[in-house]
Design a protein around this motif. Structure first.
Motif, PDB file in Angstrom:
ATOM      1  N   LEU A   1      23.499 -14.536  32.450  1.00  0.00           N
ATOM      2  CA  LEU A   1      23.781 -15.868  31.935  1.00  0.00           C
ATOM      3  C   LEU A   1      22.500 -16.676  31.901  1.00  0.00           C
ATOM      4  CD1 LEU A   1      26.098 -17.667  30.946  1.00  0.00           C
ATOM      5  CD2 LEU A   1      26.372 -18.448  33.306  1.00  0.00           C
ATOM      6  N   ASP A   2      22.146 -17.166  30.715  1.00  0.00           N
ATOM      7  CA  ASP A   2      20.958 -18.003  30.523  1.00  0.00           C
ATOM      8  C   ASP A   2      21.432 -19.288  29.869  1.00  0.00           C
ATOM      9  OD1 ASP A   2      18.463 -19.076  30.176  1.00  0.00           O
ATOM     10  OD2 ASP A   2      17.837 -17.669  28.618  1.00  0.00           O
ATOM     11  N   GLY A   3      21.595 -20.314  30.681  1.00  0.00           N
ATOM     12  CA  GLY A   3      22.159 -21.556  30.156  1.00  0.00           C
ATOM     13  C   GLY A   3      23.600 -21.306  29.744  1.00  0.00           C
ATOM     14  N   ALA A   4      23.877 -21.502  28.464  1.00  0.00           N
ATOM     15  CA  ALA A   4      25.230 -21.285  27.941  1.00  0.00           C
ATOM     16  C   ALA A   4      25.294 -20.038  27.064  1.00  0.00           C
ATOM     17  CB  ALA A   4      25.690 -22.516  27.169  1.00  0.00           C
ATOM     18  N   VAL A   5      24.393 -19.081  27.323  1.00  0.00           N
ATOM     19  CA  VAL A   5      24.403 -17.822  26.572  1.00  0.00           C
ATOM     20  C   VAL A   5      24.607 -16.668  27.546  1.00  0.00           C
ATOM     21  CG1 VAL A   5      23.103 -16.272  25.057  1.00  0.00           C
ATOM     22  CG2 VAL A   5      22.873 -18.751  24.789  1.00  0.00           C
ATOM     23  N   ALA A   6      25.677 -15.918  27.325  1.00  0.00           N
ATOM     24  CA  ALA A   6      25.975 -14.745  28.141  1.00  0.00           C
ATOM     25  C   ALA A   6      25.569 -13.501  27.368  1.00  0.00           C
ATOM     26  CB  ALA A   6      27.461 -14.690  28.478  1.00  0.00           C
ATOM     27  N   SER A   7      24.608 -12.765  27.900  1.00  0.00           N
ATOM     28  CA  SER A   7      24.199 -11.497  27.307  1.00  0.00           C
ATOM     29  C   SER A   7      24.954 -10.384  28.027  1.00  0.00           C
ATOM     30  CB  SER A   7      22.689 -11.287  27.459  1.00  0.00           C
ATOM     31  OG  SER A   7      21.978 -12.273  26.752  1.00  0.00           O
ATOM     32  N   PHE A   8      25.877  -9.741  27.321  1.00  0.00           N
ATOM     33  CA  PHE A   8      26.641  -8.642  27.896  1.00  0.00           C
ATOM     34  C   PHE A   8      25.784  -7.389  27.802  1.00  0.00           C
ATOM     35  CE2 PHE A   8      29.939 -11.730  26.947  1.00  0.00           C
ATOM     36  CZ  PHE A   8      30.678 -11.698  28.120  1.00  0.00           C
ATOM     37  N   THR A   9      25.388  -6.860  28.960  1.00  0.00           N
ATOM     38  CA  THR A   9      24.371  -5.818  29.010  1.00  0.00           C
ATOM     39  C   THR A   9      24.893  -4.419  29.276  1.00  0.00           C
ATOM     40  OG1 THR A   9      24.023  -6.288  31.357  1.00  0.00           O
ATOM     41  CG2 THR A   9      22.591  -7.442  29.784  1.00  0.00           C
ATOM     42  N   HIS A  10      26.063  -4.296  29.913  1.00  0.00           N
ATOM     43  CA  HIS A  10      26.516  -2.957  30.289  1.00  0.00           C
ATOM     44  C   HIS A  10      28.012  -2.941  30.535  1.00  0.00           C
ATOM     45  CE1 HIS A  10      26.655   0.924  32.301  1.00  0.00           C
ATOM     46  NE2 HIS A  10      27.265   0.356  33.329  1.00  0.00           N
ATOM     47  N   THR A  11      28.675  -1.964  29.943  1.00  0.00           N
ATOM     48  CA  THR A  11      30.076  -1.681  30.240  1.00  0.00           C
ATOM     49  C   THR A  11      30.105  -0.295  30.860  1.00  0.00           C
ATOM     50  OG1 THR A  11      30.745  -2.934  28.279  1.00  0.00           O
ATOM     51  CG2 THR A  11      32.404  -1.505  29.270  1.00  0.00           C
ATOM     52  N   GLY A  12      30.684  -0.193  32.042  1.00  0.00           N
ATOM     53  CA  GLY A  12      30.720   1.086  32.729  1.00  0.00           C
ATOM     54  C   GLY A  12      32.115   1.446  33.194  1.00  0.00           C
ATOM     55  N   VAL A  13      32.625   2.561  32.679  1.00  0.00           N
ATOM     56  CA  VAL A  13      33.917   3.100  33.103  1.00  0.00           C
ATOM     57  C   VAL A  13      33.698   4.580  33.404  1.00  0.00           C
ATOM     58  CG1 VAL A  13      36.299   3.585  32.425  1.00  0.00           C
ATOM     59  CG2 VAL A  13      35.213   1.440  31.702  1.00  0.00           C
ATOM     60  N   PRO A  14      33.892   4.995  34.656  1.00  0.00           N
ATOM     61  CA  PRO A  14      33.697   6.407  34.991  1.00  0.00           C
ATOM     62  C   PRO A  14      34.597   7.317  34.144  1.00  0.00           C
ATOM     63  CG  PRO A  14      33.874   5.089  36.987  1.00  0.00           C
ATOM     64  CD  PRO A  14      34.243   4.197  35.832  1.00  0.00           C
ATOM     65  N   ALA A  15      34.084   8.480  33.802  1.00  0.00           N
ATOM     66  CA  ALA A  15      34.826   9.431  32.962  1.00  0.00           C
ATOM     67  C   ALA A  15      36.198   9.766  33.539  1.00  0.00           C
ATOM     68  CB  ALA A  15      34.010  10.700  32.766  1.00  0.00           C
ATOM     69  N   ALA A  16      36.292   9.779  34.855  1.00  0.00           N
ATOM     70  CA  ALA A  16      37.561  10.140  35.506  1.00  0.00           C
ATOM     71  C   ALA A  16      38.703   9.205  35.137  1.00  0.00           C
ATOM     72  CB  ALA A  16      37.381  10.168  37.023  1.00  0.00           C
ATOM     73  N   VAL A  17      38.373   7.975  34.740  1.00  0.00           N
ATOM     74  CA  VAL A  17      39.418   7.016  34.370  1.00  0.00           C
ATOM     75  C   VAL A  17      39.245   6.513  32.934  1.00  0.00           C
ATOM     76  CG1 VAL A  17      39.937   6.310  36.741  1.00  0.00           C
ATOM     77  CG2 VAL A  17      38.172   5.079  35.448  1.00  0.00           C
ATOM     78  N   GLY A  18      38.434   7.217  32.166  1.00  0.00           N
ATOM     79  CA  GLY A  18      38.208   6.841  30.777  1.00  0.00           C
ATOM     80  C   GLY A  18      39.445   7.042  29.914  1.00  0.00           C
ATOM     81  N   GLY A  19      39.453   6.425  28.764  1.00  0.00           N
ATOM     82  CA  GLY A  19      40.542   6.601  27.811  1.00  0.00           C
ATOM     83  C   GLY A  19      41.798   5.817  28.130  1.00  0.00           C
ATOM     84  N   ARG A  20      41.710   4.878  29.036  1.00  0.00           N
ATOM     85  CA  ARG A  20      42.885   4.088  29.435  1.00  0.00           C
ATOM     86  C   ARG A  20      42.832   2.648  28.945  1.00  0.00           C
ATOM     87  NH1 ARG A  20      43.667   6.059  35.763  1.00  0.00           N
ATOM     88  NH2 ARG A  20      43.380   8.280  35.345  1.00  0.00           N
ATOM     89  N   GLY A  21      41.821   2.320  28.143  1.00  0.00           N
ATOM     90  CA  GLY A  21      41.700   0.957  27.631  1.00  0.00           C
ATOM     91  C   GLY A  21      41.037  -0.008  28.597  1.00  0.00           C
ATOM     92  N   ILE A  22      40.437   0.527  29.647  1.00  0.00           N
ATOM     93  CA  ILE A  22      39.833  -0.334  30.661  1.00  0.00           C
ATOM     94  C   ILE A  22      38.621  -1.081  30.106  1.00  0.00           C
ATOM     95  CG2 ILE A  22      38.697  -0.393  32.921  1.00  0.00           C
ATOM     96  CD1 ILE A  22      40.428   2.165  33.561  1.00  0.00           C
TER      97      ILE A  22
END
Length: 98
Positions: free
Chosen positions: A36-57
């Motif tokens: 978060l820089d002021g009022a700008v959110a830079s989304f940098t990483h989405t991480g979902v382990p393969a073991a629980v992938g494919g569930r819409g998380i």
């Protein structure tokens, strides 16, 4: 004819101190990180382990992050490729992009 109840909505946790949205599925931590820089959110990483992938998380994490950005008046920089693809597929969020 059988009808299944929709899956309960995930109560994604927003850890503001670490700039992260979190969900734990079957003991596996799933995250959406941002800077978060002021009022700008830079989304940098989405991480979902393969073991629980494919569930819409990942989608639930990103939707929660984008909804939070809208509520707080933040602009969004989708630096993570998953977030960028999500925004492209969901035009209702494109107005948030910085």
């Amino acid at each position: 004819m059988s009808s299944e109840a929709p899956a309960p909505a995930r109560a994604i946790r927003h850890d503001e101190a670490t700039h992260r949205f979190e969900w734990t599925e079957d003991g596996q931590l799933c995250v959406l990180d941002y800077v978060l820089d002021g009022a700008v959110a830079s989304f940098t990483h989405t991480g979902v382990p393969a073991a629980v992938g494919g569930r819409g998380i990942a989608a639930d994490l990103v939707r929660t992050g984008l909804d939070t950005a809208r509520t707080r008046g933040w602009r969004v920089r989708p630096l993570c490729s998953y977030v960028a693809a999500y925004v492209k597929r969901h035009p209702e969020y494109q107005d948030l992009v910085d």
